[in-house]
Design a protein around this motif. Structure first.
Motif, PDB file in Angstrom:
ATOM      1  N   PRO A   1       7.651  11.895   4.889  1.00  0.00           N
ATOM      2  CA  PRO A   1       8.744  10.742   4.277  1.00  0.00           C
ATOM      3  C   PRO A   1       8.383   9.996   3.425  1.00  0.00           C
ATOM      4  O   PRO A   1       8.608   9.390   2.697  1.00  0.00           O
ATOM      5  N   TRP A   2       6.754  10.270   3.080  1.00  0.00           N
ATOM      6  CA  TRP A   2       6.259   9.637   2.227  1.00  0.00           C
ATOM      7  C   TRP A   2       6.054  10.127   0.574  1.00  0.00           C
ATOM      8  O   TRP A   2       5.547  10.111  -0.752  1.00  0.00           O
ATOM      9  N   ARG A   3       7.316  10.800   0.339  1.00  0.00           N
ATOM     10  CA  ARG A   3       7.199  11.868  -1.389  1.00  0.00           C
ATOM     11  C   ARG A   3       8.362  10.519  -1.906  1.00  0.00           C
ATOM     12  O   ARG A   3       8.648  10.706  -3.162  1.00  0.00           O
ATOM     13  N   HIS A   4       8.598   9.433  -1.711  1.00  0.00           N
ATOM     14  CA  HIS A   4       9.577   8.440  -2.248  1.00  0.00           C
ATOM     15  C   HIS A   4       8.496   6.988  -2.335  1.00  0.00           C
ATOM     16  O   HIS A   4       7.302   6.593  -1.894  1.00  0.00           O
TER      17      HIS A   4
ATOM     18  N   PRO B   1      12.660   5.101   1.600  1.00  0.00           N
ATOM     19  CA  PRO B   1      13.774   5.692   3.036  1.00  0.00           C
ATOM     20  C   PRO B   1      13.527   6.889   3.670  1.00  0.00           C
ATOM     21  O   PRO B   1      14.338   7.379   3.976  1.00  0.00           O
ATOM     22  N   GLY B   2      12.475   8.146   2.862  1.00  0.00           N
ATOM     23  CA  GLY B   2      11.752   8.879   3.439  1.00  0.00           C
ATOM     24  C   GLY B   2      11.905   9.611   4.735  1.00  0.00           C
ATOM     25  O   GLY B   2      11.577   8.252   5.465  1.00  0.00           O
ATOM     26  N   ARG B   3      12.723  10.292   5.342  1.00  0.00           N
ATOM     27  CA  ARG B   3      12.976  11.022   6.787  1.00  0.00           C
ATOM     28  C   ARG B   3      11.903  12.421   7.115  1.00  0.00           C
ATOM     29  O   ARG B   3      11.945  12.880   5.267  1.00  0.00           O
TER      30      ARG B   3
ATOM     31  N   VAL C   1       6.190  16.991 -10.170  1.00  0.00           N
ATOM     32  CA  VAL C   1       7.561  16.854  -8.999  1.00  0.00           C
ATOM     33  C   VAL C   1       8.776  15.910  -9.454  1.00  0.00           C
ATOM     34  O   VAL C   1       9.491  15.657  -9.909  1.00  0.00           O
ATOM     35  N   ASP C   2       8.177  14.862  -9.505  1.00  0.00           N
ATOM     36  CA  ASP C   2       8.293  13.025 -10.106  1.00  0.00           C
ATOM     37  C   ASP C   2       7.396  12.221 -10.635  1.00  0.00           C
ATOM     38  O   ASP C   2       6.936  11.351 -10.012  1.00  0.00           O
TER      39      ASP C   2
ATOM     40  N   LEU D   1       1.113  -1.244   0.185  1.00  0.00           N
ATOM     41  CA  LEU D   1       0.135  -0.142   0.690  1.00  0.00           C
ATOM     42  C   LEU D   1       0.584   1.381  -0.096  1.00  0.00           C
ATOM     43  O   LEU D   1       2.332   1.296   0.826  1.00  0.00           O
ATOM     44  N   VAL D   2       0.697   1.733  -0.912  1.00  0.00           N
ATOM     45  CA  VAL D   2       2.032   3.275  -1.693  1.00  0.00           C
ATOM     46  C   VAL D   2       1.741   4.303  -0.775  1.00  0.00           C
ATOM     47  O   VAL D   2       0.450   4.706  -1.771  1.00  0.00           O
TER      48      VAL D   2
END
Length: 218
Positions: free
Chosen positions: A206-209, A200-202, A13-14, A4-5
């Motif tokens: 953090p959920w931008r990856h 990996p996000g912090r 942006v990405d 679940l992402v």
């Protein structure tokens, strides 16, 4: 194990992150769509296009709705569900900042009834911790952990979870070092959760990856 992402980054942006999700459709439980801490004040064409691409790939979409731990007015919650459905065609709802206390079970029962009446076929509740067992009877998927990898290594699981199948529980873990990415899936499975996400996000968002396992495949 399914993913679940919650991808909280604008498609402009990405764009590669959104492309990676479409390519990984068979591995996904779903994607949480969050334009602006919810659907935003008006439709965003970039999110509309991203949602269409994901739906075309067979991905289930959940609209992000903040419930303020039960303090947000039900009308505002319902309005967000309605906008997500109308603007982005989401399949379900992701109720974030969900309460965990048994006293608020009736409120969340009503919120889920309203969401389903508005066309949300599936519902996720995210208290981010193990709530009162009654919440497991309400949602299709219950997020019983959201936090850092460091915190995740010390989590204990209450016995009541064993009365439910693993596909009813999800663990969302951020700040995961690359060498521990695959350990999250194994740990989640061992703790009775059949759905997870390890990024990996912090920091504040953090959920931008995308998850580590999708980064490895790209």
């Amino acid at each position: 194990m399914k993913l679940l992402v919650p991808l909280y980054v604008h498609p402009g942006v990405d764009p590669a992150a959104w492309e990676a999700l479409a390519a990984a459709a068979p591995r996904l439980h779903g994607v949480v769509l969050n334009a602006a801490d919810g659907p935003g004040p008006r439709p965003d064409p970039a999110f509309t296009a991203a949602a269409e691409r994901l739906r075309g790939a067979g991905v289930t979409l959940f609209g992000y709705v903040d419930t303020g731990y039960g303090r947000r007015p039900p009308r505002a919650v319902a309005a967000d569900v309605r906008r997500h459905r109308r603007w982005y065609g989401v399949d379900g709802v992701f109720y974030d900042q969900a309460a965990a206390h048994p006293a608020l079970l009736p409120r969340y029962r009503r919120l889920l009834i309203v969401a389903r009446a508005l066309g949300a076929r599936t519902a996720v509740l995210n208290p981010g911790t193990h709530p009162d067992p009654g919440y497991a009877e309400l949602a299709d998927l219950l997020v019983t952990f959201e936090g850092s990898w460091e915190s995740y290594t010390h989590v204990t699981v209450p016995p009541w979870t064993r009365a439910h199948p693993p596909e009813r529980f999800c663990h969302l873990v951020h700040g995961v070092p690359p060498e521990h990415a695959r350990a999250v899936a194994r740990t989640a499975g061992g703790r009775g959760a059949g759905v997870h996400c390890a990024v990996p996000g912090r920091g504040a968002n953090p959920w931008r990856h995308v998850p580590w396992t999708l980064r490895e495949a790209s």
